[in-house]
Design an enzyme around this catalytic site. Structure first.
Site, PDB file in Angstrom:
ATOM      1  N   CYS A 271     -23.980 -43.053  24.546  1.00  0.00           N
ATOM      2  CA  CYS A 271     -22.958 -44.056  24.230  1.00  0.00           C
ATOM      3  C   CYS A 271     -21.815 -43.948  25.231  1.00  0.00           C
ATOM      4  O   CYS A 271     -21.168 -44.934  25.535  1.00  0.00           O
ATOM      5  CB  CYS A 271     -22.459 -43.884  22.808  1.00  0.00           C
ATOM      6  SG  CYS A 271     -21.972 -42.218  22.416  1.00  0.00           S
TER       7      CYS A 271
ATOM      8  N   GLU B  71     -19.936 -46.172  14.600  1.00  0.00           N
ATOM      9  CA  GLU B  71     -19.802 -45.625  15.955  1.00  0.00           C
ATOM     10  C   GLU B  71     -20.798 -46.378  16.817  1.00  0.00           C
ATOM     11  O   GLU B  71     -22.005 -46.151  16.711  1.00  0.00           O
ATOM     12  CB  GLU B  71     -20.124 -44.135  15.969  1.00  0.00           C
ATOM     13  CG  GLU B  71     -19.223 -43.391  15.012  1.00  0.00           C
ATOM     14  CD  GLU B  71     -18.799 -42.040  15.539  1.00  0.00           C
ATOM     15  OE1 GLU B  71     -17.932 -41.456  14.919  1.00  0.00           O
ATOM     16  OE2 GLU B  71     -19.348 -41.591  16.553  1.00  0.00           O
TER      17      GLU B  71
HETATM   18  P1  NDP Z   1     -29.655 -49.457  16.624  1.00  0.00           P
HETATM   19  O1  NDP Z   1     -28.444 -50.249  16.273  1.00  0.00           O
HETATM   20  O2  NDP Z   1     -30.865 -50.175  17.053  1.00  0.00           O
HETATM   21  O3  NDP Z   1     -30.085 -48.533  15.394  1.00  0.00           O
HETATM   22  C1  NDP Z   1     -29.213 -47.622  14.767  1.00  0.00           C
HETATM   23  C2  NDP Z   1     -29.756 -47.236  13.401  1.00  0.00           C
HETATM   24  O4  NDP Z   1     -29.727 -48.345  12.518  1.00  0.00           O
HETATM   25  C3  NDP Z   1     -31.218 -46.786  13.452  1.00  0.00           C
HETATM   26  O5  NDP Z   1     -31.415 -45.754  12.537  1.00  0.00           O
HETATM   27  C4  NDP Z   1     -31.932 -48.060  13.042  1.00  0.00           C
HETATM   28  O6  NDP Z   1     -33.208 -47.821  12.576  1.00  0.00           O
HETATM   29  C5  NDP Z   1     -31.013 -48.566  11.954  1.00  0.00           C
HETATM   30  N1  NDP Z   1     -31.137 -49.973  11.621  1.00  0.00           N
HETATM   31  C6  NDP Z   1     -31.690 -50.989  12.339  1.00  0.00           C
HETATM   32  N2  NDP Z   1     -31.555 -52.170  11.680  1.00  0.00           N
HETATM   33  C7  NDP Z   1     -30.885 -51.910  10.534  1.00  0.00           C
HETATM   34  C8  NDP Z   1     -30.423 -52.709   9.432  1.00  0.00           C
HETATM   35  N3  NDP Z   1     -30.612 -54.031   9.397  1.00  0.00           N
HETATM   36  N4  NDP Z   1     -29.769 -52.099   8.418  1.00  0.00           N
HETATM   37  C9  NDP Z   1     -29.544 -50.771   8.456  1.00  0.00           C
HETATM   38  N5  NDP Z   1     -29.959 -49.955   9.455  1.00  0.00           N
HETATM   39  C10 NDP Z   1     -30.622 -50.514  10.474  1.00  0.00           C
HETATM   40  O7  NDP Z   1     -29.171 -48.437  17.742  1.00  0.00           O
HETATM   41  P2  NDP Z   1     -30.040 -47.321  18.503  1.00  0.00           P
HETATM   42  O8  NDP Z   1     -30.586 -46.336  17.535  1.00  0.00           O
HETATM   43  O9  NDP Z   1     -30.945 -47.985  19.458  1.00  0.00           O
HETATM   44  O10 NDP Z   1     -28.901 -46.548  19.303  1.00  0.00           O
HETATM   45  C11 NDP Z   1     -28.390 -47.008  20.508  1.00  0.00           C
HETATM   46  C12 NDP Z   1     -26.994 -47.570  20.311  1.00  0.00           C
HETATM   47  O11 NDP Z   1     -26.175 -46.610  19.654  1.00  0.00           O
HETATM   48  C13 NDP Z   1     -26.287 -47.839  21.627  1.00  0.00           C
HETATM   49  O12 NDP Z   1     -25.581 -49.064  21.544  1.00  0.00           O
HETATM   50  C14 NDP Z   1     -25.319 -46.670  21.757  1.00  0.00           C
HETATM   51  O13 NDP Z   1     -24.229 -46.930  22.577  1.00  0.00           O
HETATM   52  C15 NDP Z   1     -24.935 -46.448  20.330  1.00  0.00           C
HETATM   53  N6  NDP Z   1     -24.424 -45.095  20.114  1.00  0.00           N
HETATM   54  C16 NDP Z   1     -23.100 -44.923  19.848  1.00  0.00           C
HETATM   55  C17 NDP Z   1     -22.575 -43.658  19.703  1.00  0.00           C
HETATM   56  C18 NDP Z   1     -21.119 -43.448  19.417  1.00  0.00           C
HETATM   57  O14 NDP Z   1     -20.755 -42.328  19.128  1.00  0.00           O
HETATM   58  N7  NDP Z   1     -20.269 -44.446  19.497  1.00  0.00           N
HETATM   59  C19 NDP Z   1     -23.428 -42.464  19.835  1.00  0.00           C
HETATM   60  C20 NDP Z   1     -24.802 -42.762  20.086  1.00  0.00           C
HETATM   61  C21 NDP Z   1     -25.279 -44.026  20.223  1.00  0.00           C
HETATM   62  P3  NDP Z   1     -34.450 -47.836  13.616  1.00  0.00           P
HETATM   63  O15 NDP Z   1     -34.025 -47.151  14.879  1.00  0.00           O
HETATM   64  O16 NDP Z   1     -35.441 -47.070  12.897  1.00  0.00           O
HETATM   65  O17 NDP Z   1     -34.755 -49.279  13.868  1.00  0.00           O
END
Ligand code: NDP
Length: 456
Positions: free
Chosen positions: A262, A228
């Site tokens: 999002c 997502e």
């Molecule tokens: P990120 O992609 O930065 O992070 C998402 C998760 O992935 C976090 O828990 C992060 O950890 C983890 N992560 C980071 N690098 C890795 C890796 N290499 N392998 C596995 N996991 C990893 O997104 P954000 O948390 O900043 O969220 C914002 C984004 O999410 C926006 O683009 C938004 O639009 C989207 N979003 C989409 C939704 C939907 O329903 N479609 C709903 C909500 C948000 P850590 O944060 O600890 O680095």
């Protein structure tokens, strides 16, 4: 790992981070515990989710304050998220038994053949979650996953770690075994280590950039993958609307949660006949938003959660300005302690500009003038994303025609920035694959098993 308050940069807490060894051990414990959890009668699993629901009500104020302190969400909006969570849980509680019930799809008395489908849990699933709505995006996964009999390894974003630990504690107190819902604490490295475990499903919410990496890692293991991801959600305002109502509704849709949703409105197209009047009303709404201490009851615009996002926002403004955009409100990082960006409105924008093409994920919006519906639809579809899209008009037929041409998981008529537990939540293109919420969002945590049964 230090948890910082994005509004002040003060240290809120320090927590122990998981490493590769502890994540491996957590996986092994979840794998061992899952069969007994799946073997419980469904009613028992539902009872634990009812208990979790009750705890979120009892702890509402503490949970809201924690969320506000660690991610900068205005306190009223933190409470709103917790209140909204209840309806999602209620939906899953109400629908689970009919979705998960075995189905007899064929029976023939002559040949004594019967065909049935059972809905088996996937097994152990990884839930890697985002920080912007940690209760919503987390619960969309872990509530139906647990109900369906899965064990869940849950990695909250590092920016919502304390919330993730509260969630784990409340589930455990409600009777979910500690090895069936297991929090994994840490940043991207912990997420990557989690993906190296042989889980049966990966349910990720986050950005397209990380989602692409996650999808590639999970694909190699043949695990079920749901992603997502982000959006660049457009709205088209037709010339027949009530301008004040449309402008204030869309200002809220663009700036609520400090624009970090999002499904935040990320770009607005306005029919040329009302463009100037709409812009004036929109800017007036934005000027009315109070930015400040997220713990203050009257705050509407909070801190930007991730510091690096401030540069992304500033670059979008600079790029737009260079290419001819005008700034009607805000426009820059606030020179203060913490991560602050002024609520920003840009006009005279076009699709050469990053602000109209790349996800902003912050308190900034571009408004573009269009000549007609054809131009609006073409611009709405000029994106790699496809999460939500909306149209504002009094004309139902016109709205339906426009929305049917838009490539998007959800479409809105005279509303925006809205999610319903009854409807499937999904994206196309760079907005992801798979679905949460609705009955599809329960089924997705199961594997349909085909039973061919012949009595002798
Ligand atoms: P990120 O992609 O930065 O992070 C998402 C998760 O992935 C976090 O828990 C992060 O950890 C983890 N992560 C980071 N690098 C890795 C890796 N290499 N392998 C596995 N996991 C990893 O997104 P954000 O948390 O900043 O969220 C914002 C984004 O999410 C926006 O683009 C938004 O639009 C989207 N979003 C989409 C939704 C939907 O329903 N479609 C709903 C909500 C948000 P850590 O944060 O600890 O680095």
């Amino acid at each position: 790992m230090k948890i910082l308050n994005p509004a002040t940069h003060a240290v809120v807490a320090e927590v122990a981070e998981d490493g590769a060894t502890s994540i491996r051990a957590k996986y092994a414990r979840a794998r061992a515990a899952q069969p007994a959890w799946a073997a419980l009668p469904l009613g028992k699993r539902l009872d634990t989710i009812r208990g979790f629901r009750a705890r979120t009500i009892a702890m509402r104020d503490t949970l809201a304050k924690t969320l506000t302190l660690e991610m900068g969400k205005p306190i009223r909006q933190s409470r709103n998220e917790l209140d909204g969570l209840l309806g999602r849980i209620d939906f899953f509680l109400a629908e689970a038994s009919s979705v998960l019930r075995d189905e007899k799809v064929f029976a023939d008395a002559k040949t004594k053949l019967e065909e049935r489908i059972s809905h088996e849990p996937l097994g152990v699933v990884a839930n890697i979650s985002a920080w912007n709505y940690p209760y919503f995006v987390g619960a969309n996964v872990f509530v139906p996953a647990l109900i369906a009999g899965n064990a869940v390894l849950y990695k909250p974003s590092e920016y919502a770690t304390l919330t993730g630990l509260h969630i784990a504690a409340m589930l455990h107190e409600a009777g979910v075994p500690a090895d069936v819902f297991v929090p994994v604490v840490g940043g991207g490295k912990a997420g990557a280590a989690l993906l190296r475990q042989p889980v049966d499903g990966v349910f990720f919410t986050g950005s397209f950039a990380t989602g692409a990496k996650v999808g590639a890692a999970a694909g190699r293991r043949m695990a079920k993958v749901q992603l997502e991801l982000g959006g660049k959600d457009p709205v088209y305002v037709c010339e027949d609307v009530d301008i004040e109502t449309a402008a204030s509704g869309l200002a809220d849709g663009a700036f609520y949660n400090t624009g970090q949703s999002c499904c935040s409105v990320e770009r607005i197209y306005v029919h040329e006949k009302i463009h100037d009047a709409f812009v004036a009303a929109f800017v007036a709404s934005v000027r009315g938003f109070k930015r400040g201490d997220p713990l203050d009851e009257s705050t509407y615009i909070g801190a930007v959660t991730r510091r690096p996002q401030l540069d992304v926002l500033r670059k979008q403004v600079v790029d737009a300005r260079k290419k001819g955009a005008r700034i009607l409100a805000g426009g820059d990082i606030v020179n203060a302690k913490g991560n602050w960006f002024e609520p920003t409105v840009l006009v005279d924008v076009d699709h050469r500009m990053s602000v109209m093409k790349d996800e902003s994920f912050g308190p900034i919006i571009g408004i573009q003038k269009v000549a007609d519906d054809v131009e609006a639809v073409a611009l709405m579809n000029d994106t790699a994303y496809g999460l939500t899209a909306g149209v504002y008009t009094r004309d139902a037929k016109r709205a339906k025609k426009i929305l049917s041409q838009v490539r998007s998981g959800s479409v809105y008529w005279n509303c925006c920035d809205r999610v319903s537990p009854r409807l499937p939540w999904s994206g196309v293109g760079h907005s992801g694959i798979g679905v949460t919420l609705s009955t599809y969002g329960i089924q997705t945590f199961t594997r349909p098993k085909a039973w061919h049964l012949r009595a002798t």
